[in-house]
Design a protein around this motif. Structure first.
Motif: not given
Length: 369
Positions: A52-60, A63-69, A80-85
């Motif tokens: 998004f406008l030069g920013e790269r977002v990764l939401t994962v 192991d503890d079930g929590e979702v973090r971005s 870039r760490l993770a490729d694709g969508t």
């Protein structure tokens, strides 16, 4: 705030590179962006990513079930760490450039010993977290503080939205990306424009009759229409009218109503009895936009539910095709010397509300200078 404008935004705001750069800083730095639904990443290591406008977002999912971005950027050399969508990164997020690895909670896990970083403090070099908010199961992020929370912005409609967003929503397919040769505002303007419905969308007019309505709240526009009982002359629409079943999680008018919500500045939720979609118009340049969209449904094995969802898709594929032509025509006209701005009708409350907020945030006349 100043009184709502009686004219539309000037044409130059839809083509000017300097104003686009101003929007990037004054509008989008603090704007919430939807990444995915929690159920897009059900297992540890599952991720969703977008740019998004030069920013790269990764939401994962951790192991503890929590979702973090996080910023989808290695702390070593910005790779870039993770490729694709979407995908699954396993137990670690590993940089493909120099093999630095991170735990799923963002902590630096390992740096290859042969690289000579013995004195590096792992606590200072974890992934950079993004501010994140989960609203009715949808994951939002932003790059700087400023606007109210998503929950505060959506508060006028949370009660009516909640039944459509049960915990068991699942994605229907994958995220679709559709490039459009238009300014992002033309996509949003068209979404909240009610005057073109009876002119340019005959299918929606047959489905809704005269029931289409709009209203504007401080941060959200709402549009809606009720599915009429009179059978449509079009077989796809007529089939949808006849086959749309009752859904146990909905009550009353919600069983036959299509609702549309536009969250400032560039996110829409299309809420149907049979499914819910989000659509995001991502600015790329002053005259280029990427539309990002996906649908979600409740698990439902009934044949009439599956048929209704297919027919819904057919109906909206036609609506999208009509809108694609409309917004391209408008964008072309914005470059003409014969158009500067146009009058807004008293009923165009959503366009007035949007123009007021955008003018206030960007400085309006000062931006023109």
């Amino acid at each position: 705030m100043t009184s709502p404008p009686t004219e539309s935004l000037p044409a130059w705001m839809y083509t000017d590179p300097a104003f686009f750069a101003r929007e990037r800083e004054t509008v989008f730095r603090t704007a919430w962006q939807v990444v995915c639904h929690l159920n897009d990443i059900p297992e540890a290591g599952d991720y969703q990513a977008f740019d998004f406008l030069g920013e790269r977002v990764l939401t994962v999912r951790g192991d503890d079930g929590e979702v973090r971005s996080f910023h989808n950027v290695c702390r070593h050399r910005a790779s870039r760490l993770a490729d694709g969508t979407h995908g699954n990164c396993g137990r670690r997020i590993v940089c493909p450039y120099h093999a630095w690895s991170y735990r799923l909670d963002g902590r630096l896990a390992n740096v290859p010993p042969w690289q000579g970083f013995e004195g590096l403090d792992p606590a200072e070099h974890g992934l950079k977290a993004l501010e994140q908010e989960v609203y009715l199961g949808f994951v939002f992020v932003r790059f700087a503080a400023g606007l109210p929370s998503v929950a505060e912005m959506m508060a006028p409609y949370t009660e009516e939205l909640a039944p459509h967003c049960p915990a068991d929503l699942v994605p229907q397919g994958r995220v679709t990306l559709r490039p459009r040769p238009v300014n992002w505002k033309n996509v949003g303007d068209n979404y909240s424009d009610s005057l073109h419905i009876p002119v340019a969308h005959p299918g929606l007019t047959r489905l809704f009759g005269s029931s289409y309505g709009i209203e504007a709240r401080p941060w959200v526009d709402k549009m809606w229409g009720d599915i009429v009982e009179t059978p449509s002359s079009n077989w796809v629409e007529r089939g949808y009218q006849a086959l749309l079943p009752q859904f146990g999680h909905l009550e009353g008018r919600a069983q036959r109503r299509w609702n549309y919500y536009k969250l400032w500045p560039n996110i829409a939720f299309d809420v149907y009895p049979d499914q819910i979609d989000f659509m995001q118009w991502i600015p790329v340049s002053p005259t280029q936009t990427m539309i990002r969209e996906i649908a979600y449904v409740r698990p439902d094995a009934r044949r009439e539910a599956k048929a209704a969802r297919y027919l819904n898709w057919r109906i909206n594929r036609q609506v999208n095709a009509e809108d694609t032509v409309l917004i391209a025509r408008v964008q072309e006209g914005m470059a003409s010397s014969g158009y500067e701005t146009g009058p807004l009708a008293p009923s165009e409350v959503c366009l007035k509300s949007f123009a007021e907020k955008l003018t206030a945030m960007t400085g309006g006349a000062r931006a023109a200078e």
